[in-house]
Design an enzyme around this catalytic site. Structure first.
Site, PDB file in Angstrom:
ATOM      1  N   ASP A  49     114.791  32.636  75.118  1.00 41.87           N
ATOM      2  CA  ASP A  49     114.457  32.263  76.499  1.00 41.87           C
ATOM      3  C   ASP A  49     113.390  31.177  76.500  1.00 41.87           C
ATOM      4  O   ASP A  49     112.275  31.382  76.020  1.00 41.87           O
ATOM      5  CB  ASP A  49     113.934  33.495  77.255  1.00 41.87           C
ATOM      6  CG  ASP A  49     113.545  33.176  78.686  1.00 41.87           C
ATOM      7  OD1 ASP A  49     114.369  33.407  79.587  1.00 41.87           O
ATOM      8  OD2 ASP A  49     112.418  32.678  78.904  1.00 41.87           O
ATOM      9  N   TYR A  54     107.989  24.793  79.523  1.00 43.04           N
ATOM     10  CA  TYR A  54     107.391  25.147  78.235  1.00 43.04           C
ATOM     11  C   TYR A  54     107.276  23.941  77.299  1.00 43.04           C
ATOM     12  O   TYR A  54     106.490  23.976  76.354  1.00 43.04           O
ATOM     13  CB  TYR A  54     108.202  26.239  77.529  1.00 43.04           C
ATOM     14  CG  TYR A  54     108.402  27.511  78.316  1.00 43.04           C
ATOM     15  CD1 TYR A  54     107.721  27.760  79.510  1.00 43.04           C
ATOM     16  CD2 TYR A  54     109.294  28.478  77.863  1.00 43.04           C
ATOM     17  CE1 TYR A  54     107.930  28.914  80.230  1.00 43.04           C
ATOM     18  CE2 TYR A  54     109.503  29.647  78.579  1.00 43.04           C
ATOM     19  CZ  TYR A  54     108.828  29.853  79.765  1.00 43.04           C
ATOM     20  OH  TYR A  54     109.049  31.002  80.469  1.00 43.04           O
ATOM     21  N   LYS A  79     115.189  27.093  82.371  1.00 45.34           N
ATOM     22  CA  LYS A  79     114.859  27.198  83.791  1.00 45.34           C
ATOM     23  C   LYS A  79     114.499  25.838  84.372  1.00 45.34           C
ATOM     24  O   LYS A  79     113.927  24.998  83.677  1.00 45.34           O
ATOM     25  CB  LYS A  79     113.665  28.151  83.986  1.00 45.34           C
ATOM     26  CG  LYS A  79     113.779  29.457  83.230  1.00 45.34           C
ATOM     27  CD  LYS A  79     112.513  30.290  83.340  1.00 45.34           C
ATOM     28  CE  LYS A  79     112.558  31.467  82.377  1.00 45.34           C
ATOM     29  NZ  LYS A  79     112.310  31.074  80.972  1.00 45.34           N
ATOM     30  N   HIS A 112     112.939  28.779  88.351  1.00 44.77           N
ATOM     31  CA  HIS A 112     111.739  29.352  87.749  1.00 44.77           C
ATOM     32  C   HIS A 112     110.860  30.093  88.765  1.00 44.77           C
ATOM     33  O   HIS A 112     110.347  31.173  88.469  1.00 44.77           O
ATOM     34  CB  HIS A 112     110.924  28.240  87.070  1.00 44.77           C
ATOM     35  CG  HIS A 112     110.120  28.712  85.915  1.00 44.77           C
ATOM     36  ND1 HIS A 112     109.905  27.971  84.783  1.00 44.77           N
ATOM     37  CD2 HIS A 112     109.468  29.879  85.700  1.00 44.77           C
ATOM     38  CE1 HIS A 112     109.163  28.645  83.922  1.00 44.77           C
ATOM     39  NE2 HIS A 112     108.878  29.801  84.475  1.00 44.77           N
TER      40      HIS A 112
END
Length: 276
Positions: A49, A54, A79, A112
């Protein structure tokens, strides 16, 4: 519920999603994330994930390719971030994520956060991506019941997953029940509350009784509640330890004890008071 690390659960569209996976929030791009993902796959994890936020999608993609695992064995989630929400911008953001991951098809694409005034248009874009076969499943993250109800009132395709903060100090019973009633699979992020649960005496007592760690007990609790879970770690030994939860089962009494720890306490932002 008898499970193994390789076990999967059917989402409402029939796609099989692993019960257990690796989260890579705040894992550094490059060597750190590649090392963690490769260690997880070598251990037997089949779900990774990540998210645009990120900044490590490229490393995730490289690690999957280098692992030698067949593409159809690995379930990849990413996401769309808040600043990219909206119809056209979501489609553009998806193509960026897909390119960085090096994938033709993403297994699960999530909104998200529920950005007010935008998430319905974002969802329309995700429905289109799904119909085009570019994603195998679509869902949301950090949606409360009222966000989900609004989406259900306007959508053509119901979300398959809702990924939320979920742990023994934030059990979200009403949200979990709502998701079950609407065939939306709940998935836990921060299932270990970023390490804040380790000194809890109730969890320590249960862990001692099973000769397991507190982390293992909490992750087992997730699964026995039918919640998909994605603990984060960058250390191979911890990645292996987190996955060692399929050789014991919590009793009904132990599950109730853990349920009773709820404080409605978050370690992350409140979706209703998040500065988007």
């Amino acid at each position: 519920m008898r499970l193994e690390l390789s076990s999967r659960v059917a989402l409402h569209n029939g796609v099989q999603m692993p019960w257990f996976g690796l989260g890579v929030y705040k894992v550094q791009a490059g060597g750190e994330v590649e090392h963690a993902v490769r260690a997880a796959i070598a251990t037997g994890y089949r779900s990774i994930d990540t998210a645009a936020l990120y900044g490590n999608e490229e490393g995730v993609g490289r690690a999957i390719q280098a692992s030698g695992a067949a593409r159809d064995e690995i379930f990849v989630t990413t996401k769309v971030w808040n600043t990219d929400q909206g119809f056209d911008t979501t489609r553009e953001a998806f193509e960026t994520s897909r390119r960085k991951l090096g994938l033709d098809v993403v297994d699960l694409y999530l909104i998200h956060w529920p950005v007010k005034g935008k998430y319905l248009d974002t969802w329309r874009a995700m429905e289109e991506l799904y119909r085009e076969g570019k994603v195998r499943a679509i869902g949301v993250s950090n949606f409360q019941i009222h966000h989900l109800q609004d989406l259900l009132d306007h959508c053509e395709i119901r979300p398959m997953v809702n990924q939320v903060e979920y742990h023994p100090y934030l059990t979200q019973v009403e949200l979990r029940t709502f998701c079950e009633q609407n065939q939306i699979r709940l998935e836990a992020w921060a299932p270990l509350m970023r390490g804040r649960l380790m000194d809890d005496p109730v969890l320590q007592q249960i862990a001692s009784a099973h000769e397991k760690t507190v982390a293992q007990v909490v992750l087992r609790w997730d699964l026995q509640h039918g919640v998909v879970t994605i603990p984060k770690s960058v250390r191979p030994e911890r990645i292996r330890e987190n996955a060692d939860i399929f050789d014991f089962e919590l009793s009904e009494q132990e599950m109730a004890q853990i349920d009773g720890l709820n404080r409605n306490e978050r370690c992350g932002p409140d979706p209703d008071n998040f500065h988007f």
